[in-house]
Design a protein around this motif. Structure first.
Motif, PDB file in Angstrom:
ATOM      1  N   TYR A  33       0.866  -1.171   0.000  1.00 28.64           N
ATOM      2  CA  TYR A  33       0.000   0.000   0.000  1.00 28.64           C
ATOM      3  C   TYR A  33       0.898   1.214   0.000  1.00 28.64           C
ATOM      4  O   TYR A  33       1.467   1.572   1.027  1.00 28.64           O
ATOM      5  N   LYS A  34       1.090   1.806  -1.153  1.00 32.36           N
ATOM      6  CA  LYS A  34       2.051   2.893  -1.251  1.00 32.36           C
ATOM      7  C   LYS A  34       1.450   4.086  -1.970  1.00 32.36           C
ATOM      8  O   LYS A  34       0.736   3.943  -2.937  1.00 32.36           O
ATOM      9  N   SER A  35       1.766   5.243  -1.474  1.00 34.76           N
ATOM     10  CA  SER A  35       1.537   6.470  -2.222  1.00 34.76           C
ATOM     11  C   SER A  35       2.739   7.346  -1.941  1.00 34.76           C
ATOM     12  O   SER A  35       3.172   7.477  -0.803  1.00 34.76           O
ATOM     13  N   SER A  36       3.296   7.905  -2.964  1.00 33.53           N
ATOM     14  CA  SER A  36       4.530   8.657  -2.815  1.00 33.53           C
ATOM     15  C   SER A  36       4.233  10.144  -2.687  1.00 33.53           C
ATOM     16  O   SER A  36       3.541  10.721  -3.504  1.00 33.53           O
ATOM     17  N   VAL A  37       4.756  10.727  -1.628  1.00 36.44           N
ATOM     18  CA  VAL A  37       4.661  12.163  -1.417  1.00 36.44           C
ATOM     19  C   VAL A  37       6.097  12.658  -1.300  1.00 36.44           C
ATOM     20  O   VAL A  37       6.797  12.316  -0.360  1.00 36.44           O
ATOM     21  N   ASN A  38       6.527  13.427  -2.291  1.00 38.28           N
ATOM     22  CA  ASN A  38       7.912  13.921  -2.324  1.00 38.28           C
ATOM     23  C   ASN A  38       8.927  12.786  -2.221  1.00 38.28           C
ATOM     24  O   ASN A  38       9.955  12.908  -1.577  1.00 38.28           O
ATOM     25  N   GLY A  39       8.599  11.645  -2.810  1.00 38.46           N
ATOM     26  CA  GLY A  39       9.522  10.520  -2.813  1.00 38.46           C
ATOM     27  C   GLY A  39       9.452   9.648  -1.573  1.00 38.46           C
ATOM     28  O   GLY A  39      10.006   8.562  -1.546  1.00 38.46           O
ATOM     29  N   ASP A  40       8.797  10.113  -0.501  1.00 31.90           N
ATOM     30  CA  ASP A  40       8.649   9.295   0.695  1.00 31.90           C
ATOM     31  C   ASP A  40       7.423   8.422   0.548  1.00 31.90           C
ATOM     32  O   ASP A  40       6.398   8.853   0.025  1.00 31.90           O
ATOM     33  N   ILE A  41       7.525   7.193   1.020  1.00 30.72           N
ATOM     34  CA  ILE A  41       6.374   6.303   0.986  1.00 30.72           C
ATOM     35  C   ILE A  41       5.496   6.652   2.170  1.00 30.72           C
ATOM     36  O   ILE A  41       5.944   6.679   3.306  1.00 30.72           O
ATOM     37  N   LYS A  42       4.244   6.942   1.901  1.00 27.23           N
ATOM     38  CA  LYS A  42       3.309   7.321   2.949  1.00 27.23           C
ATOM     39  C   LYS A  42       2.197   6.284   2.999  1.00 27.23           C
ATOM     40  O   LYS A  42       1.501   6.059   2.020  1.00 27.23           O
ATOM     41  N   VAL A  43       2.043   5.645   4.131  1.00 26.87           N
ATOM     42  CA  VAL A  43       1.013   4.639   4.336  1.00 26.87           C
ATOM     43  C   VAL A  43      -0.092   5.280   5.159  1.00 26.87           C
ATOM     44  O   VAL A  43       0.183   6.040   6.087  1.00 26.87           O
ATOM     45  N   ASP A  44      -1.329   4.991   4.813  1.00 31.84           N
ATOM     46  CA  ASP A  44      -2.460   5.583   5.518  1.00 31.84           C
ATOM     47  C   ASP A  44      -2.462   5.142   6.978  1.00 31.84           C
ATOM     48  O   ASP A  44      -2.602   3.963   7.295  1.00 31.84           O
ATOM     49  N   LEU A  45      -2.277   6.091   7.860  1.00 29.12           N
ATOM     50  CA  LEU A  45      -2.179   5.836   9.292  1.00 29.12           C
ATOM     51  C   LEU A  45      -3.433   5.147   9.835  1.00 29.12           C
ATOM     52  O   LEU A  45      -3.335   4.237  10.660  1.00 29.12           O
ATOM     53  N   ALA A  46      -4.598   5.538   9.351  1.00 29.47           N
ATOM     54  CA  ALA A  46      -5.858   4.958   9.853  1.00 29.47           C
ATOM     55  C   ALA A  46      -5.918   3.454   9.616  1.00 29.47           C
ATOM     56  O   ALA A  46      -6.405   2.702  10.473  1.00 29.47           O
ATOM     57  N   HIS A  47      -5.414   2.993   8.470  1.00 25.90           N
ATOM     58  CA  HIS A  47      -5.423   1.557   8.191  1.00 25.90           C
ATOM     59  C   HIS A  47      -4.531   0.796   9.168  1.00 25.90           C
ATOM     60  O   HIS A  47      -4.912  -0.256   9.696  1.00 25.90           O
ATOM     61  N   ILE A  48      -3.357   1.337   9.418  1.00 26.58           N
ATOM     62  CA  ILE A  48      -2.421   0.647  10.307  1.00 26.58           C
ATOM     63  C   ILE A  48      -2.929   0.657  11.743  1.00 26.58           C
ATOM     64  O   ILE A  48      -2.891  -0.366  12.430  1.00 26.58           O
ATOM     65  N   THR A  49      -3.422   1.799  12.217  1.00 27.43           N
ATOM     66  CA  THR A  49      -3.919   1.856  13.597  1.00 27.43           C
ATOM     67  C   THR A  49      -5.107   0.919  13.789  1.00 27.43           C
ATOM     68  O   THR A  49      -5.243   0.297  14.837  1.00 27.43           O
ATOM     69  N   SER A  50      -5.927   0.782  12.763  1.00 26.04           N
ATOM     70  CA  SER A  50      -7.065  -0.138  12.840  1.00 26.04           C
ATOM     71  C   SER A  50      -6.590  -1.588  12.986  1.00 26.04           C
ATOM     72  O   SER A  50      -7.077  -2.334  13.839  1.00 26.04           O
ATOM     73  N   VAL A  51      -5.620  -1.977  12.167  1.00 20.39           N
ATOM     74  CA  VAL A  51      -5.086  -3.341  12.238  1.00 20.39           C
ATOM     75  C   VAL A  51      -4.437  -3.592  13.595  1.00 20.39           C
ATOM     76  O   VAL A  51      -4.659  -4.636  14.217  1.00 20.39           O
ATOM     77  N   LEU A  52      -3.661  -2.641  14.059  1.00 20.75           N
ATOM     78  CA  LEU A  52      -2.975  -2.802  15.340  1.00 20.75           C
ATOM     79  C   LEU A  52      -3.957  -2.951  16.495  1.00 20.75           C
ATOM     80  O   LEU A  52      -3.795  -3.810  17.356  1.00 20.75           O
ATOM     81  N   SER A  53      -4.983  -2.120  16.524  1.00 16.24           N
ATOM     82  CA  SER A  53      -5.906  -2.120  17.666  1.00 16.24           C
ATOM     83  C   SER A  53      -6.834  -3.328  17.694  1.00 16.24           C
ATOM     84  O   SER A  53      -7.325  -3.702  18.747  1.00 16.24           O
ATOM     85  N   LYS A  54      -7.062  -3.971  16.544  1.00 17.19           N
ATOM     86  CA  LYS A  54      -7.930  -5.155  16.515  1.00 17.19           C
ATOM     87  C   LYS A  54      -7.270  -6.381  17.124  1.00 17.19           C
ATOM     88  O   LYS A  54      -7.958  -7.274  17.618  1.00 17.19           O
ATOM     89  N   GLY A  55      -5.938  -6.466  17.062  1.00 17.27           N
ATOM     90  CA  GLY A  55      -5.239  -7.566  17.711  1.00 17.27           C
ATOM     91  C   GLY A  55      -5.263  -8.888  16.968  1.00 17.27           C
ATOM     92  O   GLY A  55      -4.983  -9.927  17.560  1.00 17.27           O
ATOM     93  N   ASN A  56      -5.600  -8.898  15.688  1.00 19.33           N
ATOM     94  CA  ASN A  56      -5.615 -10.142  14.924  1.00 19.33           C
ATOM     95  C   ASN A  56      -4.224 -10.593  14.492  1.00 19.33           C
ATOM     96  O   ASN A  56      -4.042 -11.723  14.069  1.00 19.33           O
ATOM     97  N   CYS A  57      -3.257  -9.692  14.577  1.00 15.38           N
ATOM     98  CA  CYS A  57      -1.878  -9.996  14.197  1.00 15.38           C
ATOM     99  C   CYS A  57      -1.006  -9.984  15.448  1.00 15.38           C
ATOM    100  O   CYS A  57      -1.249  -9.224  16.372  1.00 15.38           O
TER     101      CYS A  57
END
Length: 156
Positions: A83-107
């Motif tokens: 899941y990549k989108s480049s902003v000024n060459g930096d890879i930016k991942v949507d924070l909301a997606h990651i925080t959702s995965v982390l807080s659910k505890g399935n991983c």
């Protein structure tokens, strides 16, 4: 703010029980794909006893291939998402997606490769990881950062 220790930095918290305070977020910089693959392998080995997924977000393909060929990793417990989108060459991942995965505890662990986060965002990731009891690893490959920077200079 990024720790530049190799395999030793992951060992600071493993068991999670009533008396252990876990280090839910780990920032690590590696120097090349071999070190990155070793980090991937160590994280997978560390979490293979849990009956949960290890999620890789934007993994480097060469390191994942090396992981599959040289380490005893159960691929059925590994998920990979690009899941990549480049902003000024930096890879930016949507924070909301990651925080959702982390807080659910399935991983048992979420590994995010070569993404940039602000200090506030890192705090959100750590809070979500603690809530879901999911370890979060933010890995930065210095070799990839240098090659991306060189390509950008060549384009401009």
């Amino acid at each position: 703010m990024i720790n530049v220790n190799n395999l030793n930095i992951i060992n600071n918290s493993t068991s999670i029980n009533n008396n252990t305070i876990a280090n839910w977020l780990q920032l690590t910089q590696v120097n090349n794909n071999v070190e990155l693959s070793k980090q991937y392998a160590h994280i997978c080995q560390q979490h293979k006893q849990q009956n949960k997924w290890v999620l890789f977000i934007n993994p480097e393909e060469s390191s994942i291939e090396q992981l599959a060929h040289t380490h005893d990793i159960d691929a059925s417990k590994v998920l990979m998402v690009n899941y990549k989108s480049s902003v000024n060459g930096d890879i930016k991942v949507d924070l909301a997606h990651i925080t959702s995965v982390l807080s659910k505890g399935n991983c048992s662990a979420v590994i995010v490769s070569n993404s940039s986060f602000a200090t506030k965002e890192i705090a959100q990731l750590e809070s979500s990881a603690q809530k879901g009891e999911t370890r979060c690893f933010l890995l930065k490959n210095a070799a990839t950062s240098r090659s991306t920077s060189s390509r950008q200079h060549a384009i401009h």
